[in-house]
Design an enzyme around this catalytic site. Sequence first.
Site, mmCIF file in Angstrom:
data_model
loop_
_atom_site.group_PDB
_atom_site.id
_atom_site.type_symbol
_atom_site.label_atom_id
_atom_site.label_comp_id
_atom_site.label_asym_id
_atom_site.label_seq_id
_atom_site.Cartn_x
_atom_site.Cartn_y
_atom_site.Cartn_z
ATOM 1 N N ILE A 1 -1.318 -4.250 -4.126
ATOM 2 C CA ILE A 1 -1.942 -5.619 -3.784
ATOM 3 C C ILE A 1 -2.059 -4.996 -1.790
ATOM 4 O O ILE A 1 -1.540 -5.323 -1.707
ATOM 5 C CB ILE A 1 -1.817 -6.978 -3.821
ATOM 6 N N PRO A 2 -2.675 -4.081 -1.491
ATOM 7 C CA PRO A 2 -2.460 -3.559 -0.297
ATOM 8 C C PRO A 2 -2.615 -4.284 0.659
ATOM 9 O O PRO A 2 -3.948 -3.354 1.286
ATOM 10 C CB PRO A 2 -3.214 -2.151 -0.616
ATOM 11 N N CYS A 3 -2.043 -5.053 1.562
ATOM 12 C CA CYS A 3 -2.671 -5.977 2.414
ATOM 13 C C CYS A 3 -2.466 -4.640 3.538
ATOM 14 O O CYS A 3 -2.668 -4.895 4.320
ATOM 15 C CB CYS A 3 -1.831 -7.577 2.563
ATOM 16 N N HIS A 4 -1.687 -4.041 3.984
ATOM 17 C CA HIS A 4 -1.247 -2.790 4.457
ATOM 18 C C HIS A 4 -2.652 -1.665 4.903
ATOM 19 O O HIS A 4 -2.594 -1.336 5.811
ATOM 20 C CB HIS A 4 0.234 -1.557 3.975
ATOM 21 N N ARG A 5 -3.010 -1.647 4.473
ATOM 22 C CA ARG A 5 -4.375 -1.383 4.495
ATOM 23 C C ARG A 5 -6.224 -1.776 5.278
ATOM 24 O O ARG A 5 -7.059 -2.013 5.636
ATOM 25 C CB ARG A 5 -5.448 -0.507 3.266
#
Length: 261
Positions: free
Chosen positions: A163-167
Amino acid sequence: MTPTTAELEIRLQTLHEPAPDAVLFDVLIGSGIADAFVRATSPAGELYIAASAHGVTCVRSAGDDENFRRAYRARFGRDVYSTSRLQFHLRSLAGGLIKEPSRGMVFDLRSCSEFERDVLLKALEIPAGEVRPYGWIAREIGNPNAVRAVGTALGHNPIPVLIPCHRVVRSDGLIGQYSLGGPARKRAMLQSEGLDPDVLENVARRGIRFVGSDTTGIYCFPTCRNAKRITPSHRVEMRSAADASARGYRPCLVCRPAGVA
């Protein structure tokens, strides 16, 4: 009454032949009282990835297996076992957790609040190689004043990388913190998706929030796939959505920048 993990283990041990690990795993995960984990390699380093019968539950930096099992039990209230059989849940990770690792995956977010689930599911919509600010998620989930709460929810994301919270970046466009290893790890994740973190932050420091095309009259977030198609001679930089509107530009229907300060 559902038997405990210890009771199931005792019953299996009383069989005439020792139960294979695969049988124990099937019984425990099938009963919903235990989960499983594997190690995987990613741009964020070596990871533990755990899943229940309902989907992927957890991603953490790999280290000592027993410490991970204790932390997992404290967070989720279930035991977790190391097993290669979890590869069934992770078949889309072949190739090393890059580009779109979450496509086709099922997530178990029962440990999250309704608000946290809304935030995390919205983060899943951000394509690889693009970023959005916290305010975009807040507005998209219908709670535009909850920018700080969005940041907190992403900071507690139990399934980073997948779940790409880095984006998701700060409202001023700077990259910001990352729960799975800090800003340096976040920069590495973005770089693995084809973004240049230095360029992103230089644009942010100049106060540029959006870019538009003077041929289409549409404005986007700078990393939107449509923004990347704008040739330098037709690229117009903007400091706010109000600035874009005042110039007569309309928001992109793909990245939906309208209403984000």
